[in-house]
Enzyme design. Structure first.
Site, short mmCIF file in Angstrom:
data_model
loop_
_atom_site.label_atom_id
_atom_site.label_comp_id
_atom_site.label_asym_id
_atom_site.label_seq_id
_atom_site.Cartn_x
_atom_site.Cartn_y
_atom_site.Cartn_z
CG ASN A 1 3.33 9.34 -11.92
OD1 ASN A 1 2.48 9.65 -12.73
ND2 ASN A 1 3.07 9.20 -10.63
CB VAL B 1 10.29 5.95 -5.83
CG1 VAL B 1 11.12 4.71 -5.53
CG2 VAL B 1 9.81 6.60 -4.53
CG HIS C 1 6.48 3.14 -8.57
ND1 HIS C 1 7.73 3.69 -8.80
CD2 HIS C 1 5.65 4.19 -8.38
CE1 HIS C 1 7.65 5.01 -8.73
NE2 HIS C 1 6.39 5.34 -8.49
CG HIS D 1 0.97 5.04 -8.69
ND1 HIS D 1 1.08 5.63 -7.46
CD2 HIS D 1 2.09 5.41 -9.38
CE1 HIS D 1 2.21 6.33 -7.39
NE2 HIS D 1 2.84 6.23 -8.55
NE ARG E 1 -3.87 -2.22 2.09
CZ ARG E 1 -4.80 -2.54 1.17
NH1 ARG E 1 -5.12 -1.67 0.22
NH2 ARG E 1 -5.42 -3.70 1.21
CG ASP E 2 1.46 5.58 -2.29
OD1 ASP E 2 1.99 5.58 -3.41
OD2 ASP E 2 1.67 6.48 -1.43
CB ILE E 3 3.75 5.61 2.64
CG1 ILE E 3 3.98 5.65 4.13
CG2 ILE E 3 4.29 6.84 1.93
CD1 ILE E 3 5.47 5.60 4.50
P1 AMP Z 1 5.85 8.35 -7.97
O1 AMP Z 1 5.53 9.77 -7.62
O2 AMP Z 1 5.06 7.82 -9.14
O3 AMP Z 1 7.33 8.10 -8.10
O4 AMP Z 1 5.30 7.50 -6.76
C1 AMP Z 1 6.05 7.19 -5.63
C2 AMP Z 1 5.04 6.75 -4.60
O5 AMP Z 1 5.71 6.01 -3.60
C3 AMP Z 1 4.33 7.91 -3.92
O6 AMP Z 1 2.93 7.79 -4.12
C4 AMP Z 1 4.72 7.74 -2.45
O7 AMP Z 1 3.67 8.07 -1.57
C5 AMP Z 1 5.09 6.28 -2.38
N1 AMP Z 1 6.04 5.90 -1.36
C6 AMP Z 1 7.25 6.47 -1.09
N2 AMP Z 1 7.87 5.82 -0.09
C7 AMP Z 1 7.04 4.81 0.28
C8 AMP Z 1 7.13 3.77 1.26
N3 AMP Z 1 8.18 3.65 2.08
N4 AMP Z 1 6.09 2.91 1.36
C9 AMP Z 1 5.02 3.03 0.55
N5 AMP Z 1 4.88 3.98 -0.40
C10 AMP Z 1 5.88 4.85 -0.53
#
Ligand code: AMP
Length: 113
Positions: free
Chosen positions: A86, A95, A99, A101, A28-30
């Site tokens: 993204n 990140v 990934h 979403h 799950r997204d944080i």
């Molecule tokens: P993006 O902006 O597409 O690179 O998405 C990165 C996503 O990773 C964001 O929605 C963050 O909220 C999520 N995220 C970052 N660190 C963590 C973590 N430790 N656990 C879960 N989600 C994370």
């Protein structure tokens, strides 16, 4: 510096895991942007969408399959859901580990912001 999503895949950083196999992990997204907001990642480090090769095809199909299964588990398969990748700064990538979403559980607008 270690990649945060590689650390999550390895279980060295905690996450709300919802799926784990030898090739794909989902958690799950944080900072959720919808009632269901799950990230599906390849266990192998692929930094950017732009790095994807046709030889990664099976892995990408697995990611989509896991996303579809999770959408059913979350009860959003009928109402609909969105898969988002993204890529790069203008798209808001934060990140550098590929990934997808999985977003759902509420109506969404188009185009995205
Ligand atoms: P993006 O902006 O597409 O690179 O998405 C990165 C996503 O990773 C964001 O929605 C963050 O909220 C999520 N995220 C970052 N660190 C963590 C973590 N430790 N656990 C879960 N989600 C994370």
């Amino acid at each position: 510096v270690a990649c945060i999503f590689c650390e999550i895949v390895a279980g060295r950083v905690p996450s709300q895991s919802v799926y784990h196999s030898e090739d794909v992990t989902a958690f799950r997204d944080i900072d959720p942007k919808a009632p269901t907001h799950i990230l599906i990642v390849p266990n192998r480090h692929i930094a950017f969408l732009a790095d994807v090769k046709s030889s990664d095809g099976e892995l990408l199909a697995r990611i989509v399959e896991v996303a579809n299964d999770l959408a059913r588990q979350e009860g959003i398969a009928q109402s609909g859901y969105r898969l988002v990748v993204n890529s790069g700064p203008d798209a808001g990538q934060t990140v550098a580990h590929l990934h997808v979403h999985l977003l759902g559980g509420r109506p969404m607008t188009w185009p995205p912001g």
